[in-house]
Design a protein around this motif. Structure first.
Motif, PDB file in Angstrom:
ATOM      1  N   GLY A   1      29.128  29.994  16.560  1.00  0.00           N
ATOM      2  CA  GLY A   1      28.207  31.098  16.785  1.00  0.00           C
ATOM      3  C   GLY A   1      27.703  31.685  15.483  1.00  0.00           C
ATOM      4  N   THR A   2      26.842  32.690  15.641  1.00  0.00           N
ATOM      5  CA  THR A   2      26.262  33.408  14.510  1.00  0.00           C
ATOM      6  C   THR A   2      26.772  34.841  14.532  1.00  0.00           C
ATOM      7  N   PHE A   3      27.259  35.313  13.385  1.00  0.00           N
ATOM      8  CA  PHE A   3      27.898  36.625  13.309  1.00  0.00           C
ATOM      9  C   PHE A   3      27.233  37.432  12.201  1.00  0.00           C
ATOM     10  N   ASN A   4      26.788  38.637  12.559  1.00  0.00           N
ATOM     11  CA  ASN A   4      26.036  39.488  11.632  1.00  0.00           C
ATOM     12  C   ASN A   4      26.833  40.730  11.258  1.00  0.00           C
ATOM     13  N   PHE A   5      26.697  41.147   9.981  1.00  0.00           N
ATOM     14  CA  PHE A   5      27.420  42.305   9.467  1.00  0.00           C
ATOM     15  C   PHE A   5      26.486  43.131   8.587  1.00  0.00           C
ATOM     16  N   THR A   6      26.585  44.461   8.710  1.00  0.00           N
ATOM     17  CA  THR A   6      25.861  45.365   7.821  1.00  0.00           C
ATOM     18  C   THR A   6      26.819  46.453   7.366  1.00  0.00           C
ATOM     19  N   ILE A   7      26.964  46.585   6.047  1.00  0.00           N
ATOM     20  CA  ILE A   7      27.891  47.557   5.464  1.00  0.00           C
ATOM     21  C   ILE A   7      27.176  48.324   4.369  1.00  0.00           C
ATOM     22  N   GLN A   8      27.399  49.629   4.329  1.00  0.00           N
ATOM     23  CA  GLN A   8      26.927  50.468   3.233  1.00  0.00           C
ATOM     24  C   GLN A   8      28.111  50.734   2.304  1.00  0.00           C
ATOM     25  N   LEU A   9      27.980  50.323   1.048  1.00  0.00           N
ATOM     26  CA  LEU A   9      29.052  50.459   0.067  1.00  0.00           C
ATOM     27  C   LEU A   9      28.764  51.653  -0.831  1.00  0.00           C
ATOM     28  N   ASP A  10      29.687  52.617  -0.857  1.00  0.00           N
ATOM     29  CA  ASP A  10      29.522  53.806  -1.699  1.00  0.00           C
ATOM     30  C   ASP A  10      30.142  53.583  -3.078  1.00  0.00           C
ATOM     31  N   PHE A  11      31.421  53.240  -3.115  1.00  0.00           N
ATOM     32  CA  PHE A  11      32.048  52.990  -4.414  1.00  0.00           C
ATOM     33  C   PHE A  11      33.372  52.278  -4.244  1.00  0.00           C
ATOM     34  N   ILE A  12      33.809  51.654  -5.326  1.00  0.00           N
ATOM     35  CA  ILE A  12      35.186  51.217  -5.521  1.00  0.00           C
ATOM     36  C   ILE A  12      35.595  51.759  -6.880  1.00  0.00           C
ATOM     37  N   TYR A  13      36.703  52.482  -6.926  1.00  0.00           N
ATOM     38  CA  TYR A  13      37.102  53.226  -8.120  1.00  0.00           C
ATOM     39  C   TYR A  13      38.573  52.941  -8.405  1.00  0.00           C
ATOM     40  N   VAL A  14      38.857  52.355  -9.562  1.00  0.00           N
ATOM     41  CA  VAL A  14      40.220  52.068  -9.997  1.00  0.00           C
ATOM     42  C   VAL A  14      40.609  53.099 -11.055  1.00  0.00           C
ATOM     43  N   PHE A  15      41.775  53.705 -10.887  1.00  0.00           N
ATOM     44  CA  PHE A  15      42.190  54.770 -11.791  1.00  0.00           C
ATOM     45  C   PHE A  15      43.700  54.752 -11.956  1.00  0.00           C
ATOM     46  N   LYS A  16      44.199  55.717 -12.713  1.00  0.00           N
ATOM     47  CA  LYS A  16      45.605  55.703 -13.096  1.00  0.00           C
ATOM     48  C   LYS A  16      46.522  56.307 -12.046  1.00  0.00           C
ATOM     49  N   GLU A  17      46.099  57.428 -11.427  1.00  0.00           N
ATOM     50  CA  GLU A  17      47.031  58.155 -10.563  1.00  0.00           C
ATOM     51  C   GLU A  17      46.282  59.043  -9.580  1.00  0.00           C
ATOM     52  N   LEU A  18      46.780  59.091  -8.352  1.00  0.00           N
ATOM     53  CA  LEU A  18      46.268  60.028  -7.360  1.00  0.00           C
ATOM     54  C   LEU A  18      47.193  61.236  -7.329  1.00  0.00           C
ATOM     55  N   LEU A  19      46.638  62.403  -7.639  1.00  0.00           N
ATOM     56  CA  LEU A  19      47.424  63.638  -7.704  1.00  0.00           C
ATOM     57  C   LEU A  19      47.367  64.374  -6.370  1.00  0.00           C
ATOM     58  N   THR A  20      48.516  64.788  -5.887  1.00  0.00           N
ATOM     59  CA  THR A  20      48.592  65.731  -4.773  1.00  0.00           C
ATOM     60  C   THR A  20      48.872  67.106  -5.372  1.00  0.00           C
ATOM     61  N   PHE A  21      48.004  68.064  -5.124  1.00  0.00           N
ATOM     62  CA  PHE A  21      48.159  69.387  -5.735  1.00  0.00           C
ATOM     63  C   PHE A  21      49.550  69.945  -5.437  1.00  0.00           C
ATOM     64  N   PRO A  22      50.178  70.573  -6.436  1.00  0.00           N
ATOM     65  CA  PRO A  22      51.551  71.051  -6.242  1.00  0.00           C
ATOM     66  C   PRO A  22      51.663  72.178  -5.229  1.00  0.00           C
ATOM     67  N   SER A  23      50.643  73.029  -5.174  1.00  0.00           N
ATOM     68  CA  SER A  23      50.651  74.156  -4.244  1.00  0.00           C
ATOM     69  C   SER A  23      49.223  74.674  -4.114  1.00  0.00           C
ATOM     70  N   VAL A  24      48.842  75.013  -2.905  1.00  0.00           N
ATOM     71  CA  VAL A  24      47.544  75.639  -2.668  1.00  0.00           C
ATOM     72  C   VAL A  24      47.796  76.876  -1.813  1.00  0.00           C
ATOM     73  N   ARG A  25      47.641  78.050  -2.429  1.00  0.00           N
ATOM     74  CA  ARG A  25      47.979  79.305  -1.754  1.00  0.00           C
ATOM     75  C   ARG A  25      46.748  80.093  -1.339  1.00  0.00           C
ATOM     76  N   GLN A  26      45.584  79.602  -1.710  1.00  0.00           N
ATOM     77  CA  GLN A  26      44.349  80.298  -1.351  1.00  0.00           C
ATOM     78  C   GLN A  26      43.470  79.358  -0.547  1.00  0.00           C
ATOM     79  N   PRO A  27      42.608  79.903   0.316  1.00  0.00           N
ATOM     80  CA  PRO A  27      41.678  79.041   1.050  1.00  0.00           C
ATOM     81  C   PRO A  27      40.807  78.242   0.075  1.00  0.00           C
ATOM     82  N   ILE A  28      40.629  76.956   0.352  1.00  0.00           N
ATOM     83  CA  ILE A  28      39.748  76.135  -0.478  1.00  0.00           C
ATOM     84  C   ILE A  28      38.310  76.532  -0.160  1.00  0.00           C
ATOM     85  N   ALA A  29      37.594  76.969  -1.181  1.00  0.00           N
ATOM     86  CA  ALA A  29      36.249  77.511  -0.981  1.00  0.00           C
ATOM     87  C   ALA A  29      35.205  76.504  -1.436  1.00  0.00           C
TER      88      ALA A  29
END
Length: 316
Positions: free
Chosen positions: A152-180
């Motif tokens: 058969g014939t198979f069709n695909f359409t994808i929108q690519l935004d980015f691929i980003y390689v980096f050193k570390e993903l940080l989880t914030f230590p504490s968030v005590r105020q509403p994120i504005a």
């Protein structure tokens, strides 16, 4: 989701500002076209009578890439608008290394039947690259993989935004105020002699400001929502470094933006203002506020902070 996250330590990225890309395709790929609007690449692929393991790969070569054993974290973001079969075909990231020739493609597909027409960011650890020595990243992109062939014939359409390689993903230590998130229009008032009330002139809108505030405390990876092990003092300098990193220009001509994500907001951001505070008498327990400027590569047309085209049943 818990506490918000933000990337740090630029390695390499493809933000798809142009379509100067390369392909690596099996013989069953009968059509492969791609074009960029300056921010998003739209990728159209057709496979005809594919066999198990056939692939269509769209990638950008990387010159003098980073060491994957150091830069071993990545995030990819794509929007699948048309997919032939979510069971027989998979969409995966693609990261290749030299001189080993090894690749990281992840274990899970980025597509399923519930994720069509959604820009979805996915954390993609470079599990193979992290174990390599004396290697560099030389290709980054995406692949369409056939896991169950057929006629058969198979069709695909994808929108690519980015691929980003980096050193570390940080989880914030504490968030005590509403994120504005502040979105402001740049409207000026022109005074008119003897007129009661000025004339308003709209000059467009400003990039949104996002503010996160809380406490800097010692964290241990795996405890609660935390993914990083740092003391409060180390957090002080790590988040300060994020603001300094904003001043570095990447090979694509844009600053080193970071990827920020909370329960409600996901965005490319530039950390612009960092205000730690040392309350007297405290030890390893500081206050902070971090301001981020939302980076839109092209002009903003409607809100995409939630990652999709809009709230169901609501439109402008």
């Amino acid at each position: 989701m818990g506490f918000p996250t933000i990337s740090r330590g630029f390695g390499v990225r493809d933000d798809y500002l142009d379509a100067s890309l390369s392909t690596l395709n099996s013989a069953s790929v009968s059509s492969d076209t791609f074009a960029s609007d300056g921010d998003i690449v739209t990728w159209n692929v057709t496979m005809t009578n594919p066999s198990n393991g056939d692939v269509a790969i769209l990638y950008r070569p990387v010159v003098s890439g980073p060491d994957p054993s150091v830069y071993s974290v990545s995030i990819v973001r794509a929007n699948v608008t048309s997919w032939a079969n979510a069971t027989n075909f998979q969409l995966r990231p693609w990261v290749a290394y030299t001189p080993s020739g090894a690749t990281d493609t992840g274990q899970n597909s980025l597509i399923n039947t519930t994720s069509l027409n959604n820009f979805i960011p996915v954390n993609f650890p470079l599990t193979i690259g992290k174990q390599l020595t004396n290697n560099t990243i030389n290709q980054i992109g995406f692949e369409i993989l056939c896991i169950t062939g057929g006629a058969g014939t198979f069709n695909f359409t994808i929108q690519l935004d980015f691929i980003y390689v980096f050193k570390e993903l940080l989880t914030f230590p504490s968030v005590r105020q509403p994120i504005a998130l502040r979105k402001r229009r740049n409207t000026i008032e022109i005074p008119i002699l003897q007129r009661e009330g000025g004339i308003l002139q709209d000059l467009g809108s400003m990039a949104a400001d996002i503010t996160v505030g809380g406490h800097l405390i010692s964290t241990i990876a795996g405890v609660g929502n935390w993914t990083n092990t740092y003391t409060a003092d180390q957090w002080w300098y790590i988040l300060s470094g994020l603001v300094l990193e904003t001043g570095i220009i990447a090979p694509d001509g844009n600053p080193h933006w970071q990827w920020f994500q909370s329960d409600q907001i996901q965005a490319k951001v530039l950390p612009t203002d960092w205000m730690p505070q040392q309350p007297m008498g405290r030890v390893q327990f500081w206050d902070y506020a971090l301001q981020l400027k939302k980076l839109d590569i092209n002009a903003e047309t409607h809100l995409k902070d939630l990652g999709y085209e809009g709230i169901p049943g609501f439109s402008y």
